[in-house]
Design a protein around this motif. Sequence first.
Motif, PDB file in Angstrom:
ATOM      1  N   HIS A   1      14.913 -15.268  34.057  1.00 49.80           N
ATOM      2  CA  HIS A   1      15.783 -15.950  33.092  1.00 49.80           C
ATOM      3  C   HIS A   1      16.308 -17.243  33.715  1.00 49.80           C
ATOM      4  O   HIS A   1      16.277 -17.420  34.939  1.00 49.80           O
ATOM      5  CB  HIS A   1      16.952 -15.039  32.684  1.00 49.80           C
ATOM      6  CG  HIS A   1      17.980 -14.862  33.751  1.00 49.80           C
ATOM      7  ND1 HIS A   1      17.813 -13.989  34.810  1.00 49.80           N
ATOM      8  CD2 HIS A   1      19.184 -15.456  33.936  1.00 49.80           C
ATOM      9  CE1 HIS A   1      18.874 -14.052  35.597  1.00 49.80           C
ATOM     10  NE2 HIS A   1      19.717 -14.929  35.094  1.00 49.80           N
ATOM     11  N   THR A   2      16.792 -18.140  32.866  1.00 51.53           N
ATOM     12  CA  THR A   2      17.363 -19.407  33.336  1.00 51.53           C
ATOM     13  C   THR A   2      18.865 -19.406  33.075  1.00 51.53           C
ATOM     14  O   THR A   2      19.371 -18.614  32.281  1.00 51.53           O
ATOM     15  CB  THR A   2      16.728 -20.600  32.597  1.00 51.53           C
ATOM     16  OG1 THR A   2      17.104 -20.524  31.206  1.00 51.53           O
ATOM     17  CG2 THR A   2      15.215 -20.606  32.738  1.00 51.53           C
ATOM     18  N   GLU A   3      19.566 -20.305  33.724  1.00 48.76           N
ATOM     19  CA  GLU A   3      21.012 -20.426  33.502  1.00 48.76           C
ATOM     20  C   GLU A   3      21.305 -20.864  32.069  1.00 48.76           C
ATOM     21  O   GLU A   3      22.259 -20.401  31.450  1.00 48.76           O
ATOM     22  CB  GLU A   3      21.636 -21.402  34.508  1.00 48.76           C
ATOM     23  CG  GLU A   3      21.699 -20.861  35.925  1.00 48.76           C
ATOM     24  CD  GLU A   3      22.454 -19.534  36.008  1.00 48.76           C
ATOM     25  OE1 GLU A   3      23.557 -19.410  35.435  1.00 48.76           O
ATOM     26  OE2 GLU A   3      21.931 -18.593  36.651  1.00 48.76           O
TER      27      GLU A   3
ATOM     28  N   ALA B   1      19.352  -8.552  33.208  1.00 43.62           N
ATOM     29  CA  ALA B   1      20.353  -7.595  32.732  1.00 43.62           C
ATOM     30  C   ALA B   1      21.582  -7.606  33.635  1.00 43.62           C
ATOM     31  O   ALA B   1      22.727  -7.599  33.155  1.00 43.62           O
ATOM     32  CB  ALA B   1      19.746  -6.197  32.668  1.00 43.62           C
ATOM     33  N   ASP B   2      21.364  -7.634  34.941  1.00 43.41           N
ATOM     34  CA  ASP B   2      22.492  -7.675  35.894  1.00 43.41           C
ATOM     35  C   ASP B   2      23.309  -8.949  35.724  1.00 43.41           C
ATOM     36  O   ASP B   2      24.539  -8.920  35.774  1.00 43.41           O
ATOM     37  CB  ASP B   2      21.977  -7.586  37.333  1.00 43.41           C
ATOM     38  CG  ASP B   2      21.452  -6.204  37.689  1.00 43.41           C
ATOM     39  OD1 ASP B   2      21.733  -5.235  36.946  1.00 43.41           O
ATOM     40  OD2 ASP B   2      20.752  -6.102  38.717  1.00 43.41           O
ATOM     41  N   ALA B   3      22.623 -10.075  35.536  1.00 45.10           N
ATOM     42  CA  ALA B   3      23.323 -11.353  35.364  1.00 45.10           C
ATOM     43  C   ALA B   3      24.167 -11.335  34.097  1.00 45.10           C
ATOM     44  O   ALA B   3      25.321 -11.805  34.090  1.00 45.10           O
ATOM     45  CB  ALA B   3      22.316 -12.507  35.326  1.00 45.10           C
ATOM     46  N   PHE B   4      23.612 -10.794  33.016  1.00 46.68           N
ATOM     47  CA  PHE B   4      24.393 -10.733  31.780  1.00 46.68           C
ATOM     48  C   PHE B   4      25.581  -9.801  31.949  1.00 46.68           C
ATOM     49  O   PHE B   4      26.693 -10.131  31.523  1.00 46.68           O
ATOM     50  CB  PHE B   4      23.537 -10.279  30.592  1.00 46.68           C
ATOM     51  CG  PHE B   4      24.300 -10.367  29.304  1.00 46.68           C
ATOM     52  CD1 PHE B   4      24.268 -11.529  28.549  1.00 46.68           C
ATOM     53  CD2 PHE B   4      25.108  -9.326  28.873  1.00 46.68           C
ATOM     54  CE1 PHE B   4      25.025 -11.645  27.382  1.00 46.68           C
ATOM     55  CE2 PHE B   4      25.860  -9.419  27.711  1.00 46.68           C
ATOM     56  CZ  PHE B   4      25.818 -10.582  26.965  1.00 46.68           C
ATOM     57  N   ALA B   5      25.366  -8.657  32.567  1.00 47.93           N
ATOM     58  CA  ALA B   5      26.454  -7.695  32.765  1.00 47.93           C
ATOM     59  C   ALA B   5      27.602  -8.318  33.560  1.00 47.93           C
ATOM     60  O   ALA B   5      28.779  -8.176  33.192  1.00 47.93           O
ATOM     61  CB  ALA B   5      25.934  -6.440  33.475  1.00 47.93           C
ATOM     62  N   ALA B   6      27.282  -9.018  34.631  1.00 52.46           N
ATOM     63  CA  ALA B   6      28.316  -9.653  35.457  1.00 52.46           C
ATOM     64  C   ALA B   6      29.088 -10.696  34.655  1.00 52.46           C
ATOM     65  O   ALA B   6      30.321 -10.769  34.729  1.00 52.46           O
ATOM     66  CB  ALA B   6      27.677 -10.284  36.689  1.00 52.46           C
TER      67      ALA B   6
ATOM     68  N   LEU C   1      20.906 -17.799  29.843  1.00 52.40           N
ATOM     69  CA  LEU C   1      22.037 -16.887  29.988  1.00 52.40           C
ATOM     70  C   LEU C   1      23.273 -17.428  29.271  1.00 52.40           C
ATOM     71  O   LEU C   1      23.954 -16.694  28.540  1.00 52.40           O
ATOM     72  CB  LEU C   1      22.344 -16.644  31.463  1.00 52.40           C
ATOM     73  CG  LEU C   1      23.537 -15.744  31.772  1.00 52.40           C
ATOM     74  CD1 LEU C   1      23.360 -14.352  31.185  1.00 52.40           C
ATOM     75  CD2 LEU C   1      23.758 -15.672  33.289  1.00 52.40           C
ATOM     76  N   ALA C   2      23.557 -18.726  29.454  1.00 55.99           N
ATOM     77  CA  ALA C   2      24.734 -19.328  28.815  1.00 55.99           C
ATOM     78  C   ALA C   2      24.622 -19.258  27.291  1.00 55.99           C
ATOM     79  O   ALA C   2      25.584 -18.918  26.595  1.00 55.99           O
ATOM     80  CB  ALA C   2      24.895 -20.773  29.272  1.00 55.99           C
TER      81      ALA C   2
END
Length: 197
Positions: free
Chosen positions: A49-51, A85-90, A54-55
């Motif tokens: 995924h990219t930043e 998934a981890d990035a979104f959760a955080a 995610l944003a």
Amino acid sequence: MSRQLRLSGSHAARSAEPSRRTDETLRGDGRPSPRLRNLMPTGAAPPPHTEAELARLLATVRQGLRHGTTVTIGHSRDADSADAADAFAAAWREYGHVTAVVDWPEDAASWLRQARRLTAGAPDGWVIAASAEGFAQLSRRLVYSTDWTARRTFAFGSLADPRCVALAGVGVLDGLRGATSDGKGWVVRGEVVLGAD
């Protein structure tokens, strides 16, 4: 040749109620999975995924859930989907609550256990990071056996894939929304519509 029965108004009303209850009892009853038996997996994992992705996904989920703050996150078992998934959760924990993080294999007998875990606790919405093939199979199980709806589900760009929509079946993913790697929106309305807000 089909037969039609005419029912009086009171009899029709009484007949409709048992039918509705029967439909409810059939949901999640452990019948064989509506899996796609002849699917030939490509084995291609989603890209990282990219930043920007995610944003945009965070903004889409906030807007889509309005006052809802609880999400369950689901992901394929490949490394990039797990990282997304981890990035979104955080990031989401700064805004709301993550009720569970559930993973699933690309191939399974039924995906019933994962479907039940995804829908346990009645979250306000779901966020998915996955390959198209695995999620298409899981989405069929979700529709078949739970109260899940694509209209409260949000995804990374890997699911903005016409193949995913076709494999899931007509109407299964209608309303699914997400973000592309370049930070744009997409939505399923019979097909994947890119650039949706």
